[in-house]
Write an enzyme that holds these catalytic residues in place. Sequence first.
Site, short mmCIF file in Angstrom:
data_model
loop_
_atom_site.label_atom_id
_atom_site.label_comp_id
_atom_site.label_asym_id
_atom_site.label_seq_id
_atom_site.Cartn_x
_atom_site.Cartn_y
_atom_site.Cartn_z
N HIS A 26 0.81 -1.22 0.00
CA HIS A 26 0.00 0.00 0.00
C HIS A 26 0.85 1.27 0.00
O HIS A 26 0.34 2.36 -0.27
CB HIS A 26 -0.95 0.01 1.20
CG HIS A 26 -0.32 0.49 2.46
ND1 HIS A 26 0.18 -0.35 3.43
CD2 HIS A 26 -0.06 1.74 2.92
CE1 HIS A 26 0.70 0.35 4.42
NE2 HIS A 26 0.57 1.63 4.13
N ASP A 35 -0.58 -7.41 2.22
CA ASP A 35 0.03 -6.08 2.11
C ASP A 35 1.53 -6.22 2.30
O ASP A 35 2.08 -5.92 3.35
CB ASP A 35 -0.59 -5.15 3.16
CG ASP A 35 -0.17 -3.71 2.96
OD1 ASP A 35 0.39 -3.39 1.89
OD2 ASP A 35 -0.41 -2.89 3.87
N SER A 74 4.41 2.77 8.22
CA SER A 74 3.97 1.61 7.46
C SER A 74 5.11 1.00 6.66
O SER A 74 6.03 1.69 6.22
CB SER A 74 2.86 2.01 6.49
OG SER A 74 1.69 2.31 7.19
#
Length: 279
Positions: free
Chosen positions: A73, A121, A229
């Site tokens: 992502h 992810d 992230s």
Amino acid sequence: MLKIILVVILLSAHVDLGTSMAVPGARIFGGSTTAEGDWPFMAYIYVVKAGHPNKHICGGSLISNRWVLSATHCFETPDRNLYRVRLGEYSGSVTSPNEQNFSVLRLVLHQSFDPLAFLFDIALIKLSRAATFNQYVRPVNLVRAGRCDDPSPNFPVDACYTLGWGKTSVGGGTSDTLKKVRSYIIIHDACNEITVANSTKYGGRTVERCQAKFCGTYDAGEDTCEGDSGGPLVCRHSDNQYYVHGILSYGTTPCGQNLPGIYTSVAVCRGWITRNMRL
């Protein structure tokens, strides 16, 4: 043991996810500072515009001299030419002779990534050249392959950490230096119950018992958020070496709601990692 796990859950602070997409985020605030060279496998991923560095977007983990592990992502577009990787990074405002900068030779995004449920992810970045290993740049181990329904591993306090340069407060700026937050892996059933009961805060996403993701939580007053992230949840094993167990994926919006962050399981995705590193 169950009582201990529940206490950890109640005392934890949570995540919001760092990404260039409009999704929940992950930033470290209330965590601890690190020293240069403490975590030599950390990768600083940023975008370029008109040939010049633009902004930091995510973290990653160096897993060999040519490959970095991160989250799908983080990359709004699969155009590898838009991204750069810096190893040996510590302070975003200070250029260090220990830094190594790379363009991206290959960007491998998981073919089954689900942008709604945030399944799979995970991403691989092949560096434009081999990294030079030294005190400040060195790869981390990957946890062995496992099944989605394997029992959650148990580690003592101070064994597991999540790392990143993300935001240090809700609505605040990113950290200039690399920070760490103590992390705990939560058992599958508790993770499912928490995400189902708080599905609205997670954007409707839940963690089912047999999926390639898991819950990780933190000490009270600590969290991860935007900009973190793609960074790792690492745990120190009995051989005194760190292993990557998870890749920070998403959390609640906003963060800091005493709820876990959600990580992609490296054990479940280990086969995918190995296959794609051979290509």
